[in-house]
Design an enzyme around this catalytic site. Structure first.
Site, PDB file in Angstrom:
ATOM      1  N   TYR A 446     -10.271  60.286 -41.540  1.00  0.00           N
ATOM      2  CA  TYR A 446     -10.552  59.727 -42.865  1.00  0.00           C
ATOM      3  C   TYR A 446      -9.394  58.880 -43.406  1.00  0.00           C
ATOM      4  O   TYR A 446      -9.067  58.946 -44.587  1.00  0.00           O
ATOM      5  CB  TYR A 446     -10.905  60.846 -43.865  1.00  0.00           C
ATOM      6  CG  TYR A 446     -11.748  61.943 -43.294  1.00  0.00           C
ATOM      7  CD1 TYR A 446     -12.999  61.673 -42.726  1.00  0.00           C
ATOM      8  CD2 TYR A 446     -11.312  63.261 -43.289  1.00  0.00           C
ATOM      9  CE1 TYR A 446     -13.782  62.675 -42.184  1.00  0.00           C
ATOM     10  CE2 TYR A 446     -12.081  64.276 -42.750  1.00  0.00           C
ATOM     11  CZ  TYR A 446     -13.315  63.982 -42.188  1.00  0.00           C
ATOM     12  OH  TYR A 446     -14.081  64.978 -41.643  1.00  0.00           O
ATOM     13  N   HIS A 447      -8.830  58.031 -42.549  1.00  0.00           N
ATOM     14  CA  HIS A 447      -7.730  57.158 -42.954  1.00  0.00           C
ATOM     15  C   HIS A 447      -8.031  55.684 -42.673  1.00  0.00           C
ATOM     16  O   HIS A 447      -7.222  54.986 -42.076  1.00  0.00           O
ATOM     17  CB  HIS A 447      -6.444  57.541 -42.204  1.00  0.00           C
ATOM     18  CG  HIS A 447      -5.918  58.896 -42.513  1.00  0.00           C
ATOM     19  ND1 HIS A 447      -4.922  59.494 -41.759  1.00  0.00           N
ATOM     20  CD2 HIS A 447      -6.225  59.779 -43.486  1.00  0.00           C
ATOM     21  CE1 HIS A 447      -4.647  60.688 -42.257  1.00  0.00           C
ATOM     22  NE2 HIS A 447      -5.430  60.885 -43.304  1.00  0.00           N
ATOM     23  N   PRO A 448      -9.167  55.148 -43.084  1.00  0.00           N
ATOM     24  CA  PRO A 448      -9.450  53.736 -42.787  1.00  0.00           C
ATOM     25  C   PRO A 448      -8.553  52.798 -43.602  1.00  0.00           C
ATOM     26  O   PRO A 448      -8.310  53.023 -44.793  1.00  0.00           O
ATOM     27  CB  PRO A 448     -10.922  53.583 -43.192  1.00  0.00           C
ATOM     28  CG  PRO A 448     -11.131  54.612 -44.245  1.00  0.00           C
ATOM     29  CD  PRO A 448     -10.261  55.778 -43.848  1.00  0.00           C
TER      30      PRO A 448
END
Length: 522
Positions: A446-448
């Site tokens: 969850y680090h775009p």
């Protein structure tokens, strides 16, 4: 914004990665006040000095480590007195963002750190200073055992300002232009579409690395050919909007522990934890179990200053009641989820998320249609670059060295082999086996980032300049994680808050300069 929901997006399933997931990699986005800071794991990790110095070296003045450190400190209200004393150059009090340690005494963290110590791997006091290699119990954006989101930190403190108006449940559909000048935005509310608001000065787009490029493209800012195909009038051709998507791909590996003597949590312990949390903000309900234990390693050189792999740790207690819901959140295929659920009835499970810090593979965010309510097409392109595969394999093998330690032996930490038919035909522990395993189990943490890249005029792939202004148009800035030229070497919540702090100062500087110039002319 809707204060109680998330967008449920999926990165496309491919032959190269995420093969063990039903719908591809699950990418929830925070559609609520505070954005993803209101539904994330709250870890406060900045990355390292090399990350930001590289940004500046790429032609982005003012974004080097020494400069951005002041913006990390500007936000920070750190409650750890030992860090404020011993790492005073790196931390501060008095900011709006509460940063504290999780009050967790989860024993598994001690088991892992002591096993690492057996192998000579250091425990570092503060990963947010100048130490980047080793095991560290991270701080979080938490206060008295409760989440401290950016909404609590920044919106609550500004809620009485006359120039702030918050509209919940709004869905921005496009930026409105006159020629190439941004004049406002259009948004929908439940039961009411096409509401338009105008701006006197400029529009600031802070929709995140997925929705920012989607909104830009819907507004006619992007690559010409796909916009023409969807009959979206081109305002400004910027071919790299939605390109350069970078994320920290993870590959989970699994271990059982205390298999012959599972630790049972009694009802009395549960009630004590509830009381401790409600009364004092302490106990297991005020923590993230073992997830605040992080490790940063360099898999190629033990003497290196900077890491290439990060480890996150997740613990499933014996007979976790909602373990099935946890596997649903990951979205694994049933044959994978069932193995985890069945094993959890026999033992505790430690999941180690082998996290690739500096991916070479890059993805895209593309419009699915001209309908702003359609989820965009996310192509993560995980493991497309073979260098990423090799680093992940080194990361898996690096952690598996702990299996030979006395500490792991005493606590019965053993590999839990997930059966995958295609991979099990290969020699176990060979490079080909772990590559197969990685291509099935790889997913997001969850680090775009990176889809509206910051860069100088000489960089044709840049979408915004170093003052975060969108190229080729006027009165439009992007201030969110999408502007990162390269993803940072750690969790992205704190860096994104820093970008917001710095971006707000850039705006104030620009308008102060203009107002002073007008004053001088008069």
């Amino acid at each position: 914004m809707n204060s109680s929901h998330v967008w449920n997006y999926y990165a496309e399933k491919s032959d190269s990665a995420s093969k063990g997931y039903k719908r591809g990699s699950y990418w929830p986005r925070g559609k609520m006040l505070g954005g993803c800071s209101s539904n994330n794991i709250m870890l406060y990790v900045r990355g390292n000095s090399r990350d930001y110095d590289r940004w500046e070296e790429q032609g982005n003045p003012g974004w080097g480590w020494k400069s951005v450190l002041e913006y990390f400190k500007k936000s920070e209200d750190n409650g750890a007195q030992h860090l404020l004393q011993e790492r005073a150059d790196y931390h501060a009090q008095g900011g709006l963002l509460k940063v504290n340690s999780f009050m967790s005494n989860e024993m598994t963290k001690l088991v892992i750190t002591e096993a690492a110590h057996e192998l000579g791997l250091p425990e570092i006091m503060d990963v947010n200073s100048d130490e980047y290699i080793g095991f560290n119990v991270a701080q979080g954006t938490v206060y008295k055992g409760r989440r401290w989101s950016t909404a609590k930190a920044f919106l609550n403190s500004a809620k009485d300002r006359p120039n702030l108006h918050i509209i919940k449940q709004a869905h921005v559909t496009k930026i409105n232009f006159e020629g190439t000048v941004a004049r406002g935005v259009t948004f929908d509310l439940p039961g009411q579409a096409g509401i338009t608001v105008s701006t006197k000065k400029e529009v600031v787009l802070s929709a995140g690395a997925i929705n920012t490029p989607q909104i830009l493209q819907l507004s006619g800012v992007g690559a010409k050919e796909p916009l023409n195909r969807l009959s979206i009038p081109v305002v400004k051709e910027l071919p790299f909007v939605g390109e350069n998507l970078q994320d920290h791909v993870i590959v989970p590996i699994f271990f059982t522990l205390h298999g012959s003597r599972p630790i049972e949590r009694s009802m009395d312990e549960l009630l004590d934890s509830i009381y401790s949390y409600v009364r004092y903000g302490l106990g297991s309900f005020g923590t993230v179990a073992a997830t605040d234990l992080l490790a940063f390693v360099n898999t190629q050189s033990p003497a290196a200053k900077f890491p290439d792999i990060q480890y996150h740790h997740m613990l499933y207690l014996w007979k976790t009641p909602d373990v099935g819901k946890i596997t649903e959140c990951f979205g694994w295929e049933d044959y994978i989820a069932h193995q985890i659920i069945e094993q959890n009835q026999k033992s505790e499970i430690l999941t180690v998320l082998v996290t690739l810090l500096n991916p070479k593979s890059k993805g895209t965010v593309e419009l699915r249609s001209s309908d702003p309510h359609d989820a965009p097409i996310i192509k993560a392109n995980y493991l497309d670059d073979q260098r990423d595969v090799k680093t992940i394999i080194r990361g898996i093998r690096f952690f598996r060295k702990l299996l030979d330690t006395e500490n792991f032996g005493y606590h019965e930490l053993k590999e839990f082999h997930i059966k995958i038919a295609e991979c099990d035909q290969l020699e176990y522990d060979s490079d080909s086996y772990w590559e197969c395993f990685a291509r099935y189990m790889s997913t997001t943490i969850y680090h775009p980032t990176g889809t509206a890249k910051m860069g100088p005029d000489s960089d044709s792939s840049a979408v915004v300049d170093s003052r975060l202004k969108v190229r080729g148009v006027q009165n439009l800035r992007v201030i969110d994680a999408s502007i990162m030229p390269d993803i940072v070497s750690g969790n992205t919540n704190a860096p994104t808050i820093m970008i917001g702090e710095k971006g707000s100062d850039l705006i104030k500087e620009d308008y102060n300069v203009k107002e002073q110039a007008v004053h001088n002319e008069l």
